[in-house]
Enzyme design. Structure first.
Site, mmCIF file in Angstrom:
data_model
loop_
_atom_site.group_PDB
_atom_site.id
_atom_site.type_symbol
_atom_site.label_atom_id
_atom_site.label_comp_id
_atom_site.label_asym_id
_atom_site.label_seq_id
_atom_site.Cartn_x
_atom_site.Cartn_y
_atom_site.Cartn_z
ATOM 1 C CG ASP A 364 -2.262 0.656 1.005
ATOM 2 O OD1 ASP A 364 -2.269 1.895 1.179
ATOM 3 O OD2 ASP A 364 -3.282 0.020 0.665
ATOM 4 C CG ASP A 365 0.289 6.049 0.991
ATOM 5 O OD1 ASP A 365 1.276 6.363 0.322
ATOM 6 O OD2 ASP A 365 -0.489 6.879 1.504
ATOM 7 C CE LYS A 474 -6.412 0.587 -0.911
ATOM 8 N NZ LYS A 474 -6.038 0.322 0.492
ATOM 9 C CD1 TRP A 475 -7.686 5.355 -8.872
ATOM 10 C CD2 TRP A 475 -6.575 4.448 -10.583
ATOM 11 N NE1 TRP A 475 -7.629 6.290 -9.858
ATOM 12 C CE2 TRP A 475 -6.958 5.760 -10.927
ATOM 13 C CE3 TRP A 475 -5.874 3.684 -11.514
ATOM 14 C CZ2 TRP A 475 -6.673 6.320 -12.165
ATOM 15 C CZ3 TRP A 475 -5.591 4.247 -12.750
ATOM 16 C CH2 TRP A 475 -5.983 5.549 -13.063
ATOM 17 C CG ASP A 476 -6.457 5.473 -1.732
ATOM 18 O OD1 ASP A 476 -7.634 5.864 -1.698
ATOM 19 O OD2 ASP A 476 -5.791 5.215 -0.709
ATOM 20 C CG ASN A 478 -6.755 8.845 0.193
ATOM 21 O OD1 ASN A 478 -7.635 8.204 0.739
ATOM 22 N ND2 ASN A 478 -5.655 8.280 -0.276
ATOM 23 C CB CYS A 524 -9.440 2.636 -2.658
ATOM 24 S SG CYS A 524 -9.215 3.167 -0.961
ATOM 25 C CG ASP A 546 -10.100 3.518 4.928
ATOM 26 O OD1 ASP A 546 -9.794 2.540 4.230
ATOM 27 O OD2 ASP A 546 -9.592 4.650 4.767
HETATM 28 C C1 DGJ Z 1 -7.029 5.479 2.205
HETATM 29 C C2 DGJ Z 1 -7.434 4.062 1.948
HETATM 30 O O1 DGJ Z 1 -8.791 3.906 2.177
HETATM 31 C C3 DGJ Z 1 -6.596 3.140 2.821
HETATM 32 O O2 DGJ Z 1 -7.014 1.815 2.612
HETATM 33 C C4 DGJ Z 1 -5.146 3.319 2.522
HETATM 34 O O3 DGJ Z 1 -4.852 2.868 1.231
HETATM 35 C C5 DGJ Z 1 -4.755 4.776 2.683
HETATM 36 N N1 DGJ Z 1 -5.609 5.644 1.944
HETATM 37 C C6 DGJ Z 1 -3.318 4.999 2.270
HETATM 38 O O4 DGJ Z 1 -2.966 6.302 2.323
#
Ligand code: DGJ
Length: 729
Positions: A364-365, A474-476, A478, A524, A546
């Site tokens: 992940d990140d 995984k394409w996030d 935020n 995501c 989350d």
């Molecule tokens: C938000 C995502 O929902 C999490 O699962 C994770 O990938 C974080 N971002 C990483 O910054």
């Protein structure tokens, strides 16, 4: 033939439903009917409502032509007296916004057309039939093409709209909604799926009132707060009885979906791109394609409606290798390590994961240059070898040697202020002139409306994907969109940025999809902030939330299940106490809940006791036995989410295999017995029943399990769960 054009009446049939419209005496395209299949009937009674007595406003006193305000219409433009929400608003070059759409022509279309640049249902095997109706403004040559496609087997009618400007001048589109249905009744409940981060898609049922009810997003993405799937249903509608209409928008940006009662006892439903913060300059000769809405109707409750959506999304929306294939069981390191890892730590987790039956490791990140917290480096998609302690390819090789595949996290749409991307190209982020703008999670949003910025992100991603054996990403995403201004567009096109942003995201996803057809993408957005049919076209699984506390997750999965297939819901077993709620729950309950989704893990397995590892191993084994059923079976909600327990069930197509799960949400302190009835079984088949691994001595008929049910004695207290295998003998 599921589409018929005859005597000015256009009919679309699916297996159990009919959609009908007609050109009326004034050349409007009137809505006639949507509901239970009619076969040969024409719903012309509906067209004969006595408007004269109801409505004083006559459109033309000589012809007695009626106001469009009282006519149930298939589509309607602002300006000529339809005072309901009009799906189209156009500003012509002379500044006027009066537009009068009349029927021009209709034609069959054999193969469902592709909607340029947009996700949409696709026809896998000519199972659909379409009709395209052209409406024209009576003064300017503005053409509105309404596309209707019937997917017969799953009772789906897909609708979209294309606008062509042949006026000889430029025009501005100020609203282009994708669908409009005028129902001939007004006794509905409006069901929406609303929430916030950590509690996405809670179901809310609101009786239709005299004021308009609207679900919408203005955040640039479909959002945590509202979902672009809504239901209009009869008062008595529940899982098994009553009629309900579903509307799902195949779009991931700002949307509106509203229901509005009228003075004449009809209800207008509309859905489309939110006109707020939207204007689109359409030059002479240009075309604007509005996204698709997927309609479905069930006269036997929500379960059938859900099956229609699950089936059509699995068959006609998902694409690529994983459209109809087993999904990997993955372990993601986010909740195990957050930003604090190196390859040694990751390998230790992967090694342990392999022993419990996991097949994919997802990093992940935090893997790219200088990313040790959420304050920097987004946009610089270059491997941080110093942090990892080795090149990424070496880590992937070692993971491969364990017999596992490798997945990687990206957040392609955002950049940190502290990044070379932003330092080199500050004009490639959304920011209005002379304003610094608003940071969200310390990051800016890439201007996806700018093809140069999209190209740059694509190149960086392709460099990583070309040079490493990566089978999943995984394409996030935020944050929400603010400072919506593109430096790539002139002043008079700034109203297009929200929409062009979404098109840019789709363009990037499409390019990645085409170049790496075997790649599985899970999207995501800070959990489940962009869970919609638009994203599902490119990413057949989406991280649901989350919030992985199983007692709260069940509510999120409950709401999500109304439209979206179970296999689209990213769901992981995480640590206990839960990182968000601090609640302690058993492995069994955590895995029972994650099995109503893609099933994976997100915890530091190196810290789990050997006994727990053994339980996780047997849970994974159990899941593997039922993975196909969970992915392809019919899903039934056995309870609402307001009881002291919540239950659901999967049933295979041949009805020979079924799995039900029941989770206690509250203590059963009044000792009321739990007699659980099941759904979807075959009445005259005989079944074995195994509850938590222990087989009941007697056999049951399908009808007994559905009408009498089973007395469940394996759960009593909050957080306990039980699973019931029902297998034909
Ligand atoms: C938000 C995502 O929902 C999490 O699962 C994770 O990938 C974080 N971002 C990483 O910054």
């Amino acid at each position: 033939m599921s589409v018929l054009i005859k005597d000015n009446v256009i009919t679309l049939h699916t297996k159990n439903t009919t959609y009908q419209m007609a050109v009326n005496e004034n050349n409007f395209l009137a809505h006639l009917y949507y509901g239970t299949r009619l076969d040969d009937s024409v719903a012309d009674e509906c067209g004969k409502m006595n408007y004269h007595t109801l409505m004083p406003l006559v459109y033309d006193s000589k012809t007695r032509e009626l106001s469009p305000n009282v006519c149930p219409l298939e589509y309607s433009a602002y300006g000529i007296g339809d005072f309901r929400t009009t799906p189209l608003k156009v500003r012509f070059c002379d500044g006027s916004s009066v537009c009068d759409l009349r029927f021009h022509s209709a034609k069959y279309i054999d193969k469902k057309p592709i909607l340029n640049g947009l996700p949409a249902l696709h026809d896998t095997n000519t199972e659909s039939q379409s009709v395209e109706v052209c409406l024209i403004d009576n003064i300017h040559d503005l053409r509105v093409y309404l596309l209707y496609t019937a997917f017969e087997e799953n009772d789906i009618i897909a609708r979209s709209v294309r606008i062509e400007n042949h006026t000889g001048k430029d025009i501005a589109l100020e609203a282009v909604l994708s669908t409009c249905v005028d129902f001939y009744e007004d006794e509905f409940d409006f069901i929406t799926f609303d929430g916030k981060p950590f509690s996405e898609r809670s179901m809310h049922r609101t009786p239709l009132m005299d004021i308009k009810l609207t679900a919408e997003s203005r955040r640039g993405s479909s959002s945590h707060q509202c979902n672009p799937f809504v239901i209009a249903c009869s008062k008595n509608c529940d899982e098994k009885v009553g009629s309900c209409y579903g509307m799902a928008f195949v779009y991931s940006g700002n949307f509106t979906a509203s229901m509005e009662k009228t003075q004449i006892g009809t209800t207008r439903f509309v859905m489309g791109i939110n006109p707020e913060n939207f204007t689109y300059l359409l030059k002479d000769g240009e075309v604007f394609q509005a996204p698709e809405v997927i309609h479905s109707f069930s006269n036997s409750g929500f379960a059938k409606l859900t099956h229609n959506y699950h089936n059509v999304i699995r068959k006609n929306l998902f694409r690529g290798k994983y459209a109809d294939a087993k999904r990997p069981i993955l372990i993601n390191n986010w909740e195990a390590t957050y930003f604090n890892f190196n390859s040694e730590k990751l390998l230790a987790i992967a090694k342990q994961a392999k022993t419990i039956g996991v097949d994919t490791f997802v990093l992940d990140d935090g893997w790219f240059l200088g990313r040790n917290g959420d304050g920097s480096s987004l946009g610089d998609w270059f491997v941080d070898e110093e942090k990892l302690g080795c090149p990424l390819s070496e880590l992937i090789t070692k993971i491969g040697e364990l017999g596992m595949k490798f997945g990687l996290w990206f957040e392609p749409e955002c950049v940190s202020e502290n990044s070379s991307f932003y330092r080199q190209h500050p004009e490639w982020v959304l920011q209005a002139p002379d304003r610094k703008g608003v940071l969200g999670r310390k990051q800016w949003v890439v201007d996806m409306a700018n093809p140069a910025a999209v190209d740059a992100v694509f190149k960086m991603m392709a460099d990583i994907l070309d040079n490493n054996n990566i089978e999943y990403i995984k394409w996030d995403f935020n944050r929400y969109l603010t400072d919506v201004y593109s430096h790539a567009l002139p002043a008079n096109r700034q109203g297009e940025v929200h929409h062009r942003y979404v098109l840019g995201v789709y363009n990037l996803l499409e390019r990645i999809h085409n170049r790496y057809p075997n790649l599985l993408i899970e999207s995501c957005a800070s959990g489940g902030g962009r869970f919609d049919c638009g994203m599902l076209y490119y990413t057949p699984q989406i991280w649901t939330s989350d919030n992985t506390d199983p007692l709260e997750r069940v509510n999120i999965q409950y709401g999500t299940s109304f439209c979206y297939p179970i296999i689209s819901m990213g769901a992981h077993v995480t640590a206990s106490p839960n990182h968000v709620s601090k609640r302690v729950t058993s492995i069994k309950t955590r895995s029972n809940v994650a099995m109503a989704g893609t099933f994976g893990f997100e915890l530091d397995l190196t810290k789990e006791a050997e006994d727990d590892i053994e339980i996780l191993r047997s849970e994974t084994e159990f899941y593997k036995n039922y993975a196909d059923l969970i992915r392809t079976g019919d899903y039934y909600r056995l309870t609402a989410n307001t009881n002291r327990y919540i239950a659901w069930q999967f049933v295979s197509g041949d009805k020979h295999q079924s799995l039900a799960v029941l989770v206690m949400q509250k203590n059963n302190i009044d000792y009321k017995p739990i007699i659980q009835k099941f759904s979807g079984l075959q009445s005259d088949l005989t079944y074995r029943v195994i509850i938590d691994g222990i087989e009941r001595e007697r056999l049951y008929t399908g009808v007994a399990l559905m009408e009498i049910g089973l007395n469940i004695r394996t759960v009593k207290y909050e957080g306990e769960s039980t699973r019931i295998e029902i297998l034909a003998v």
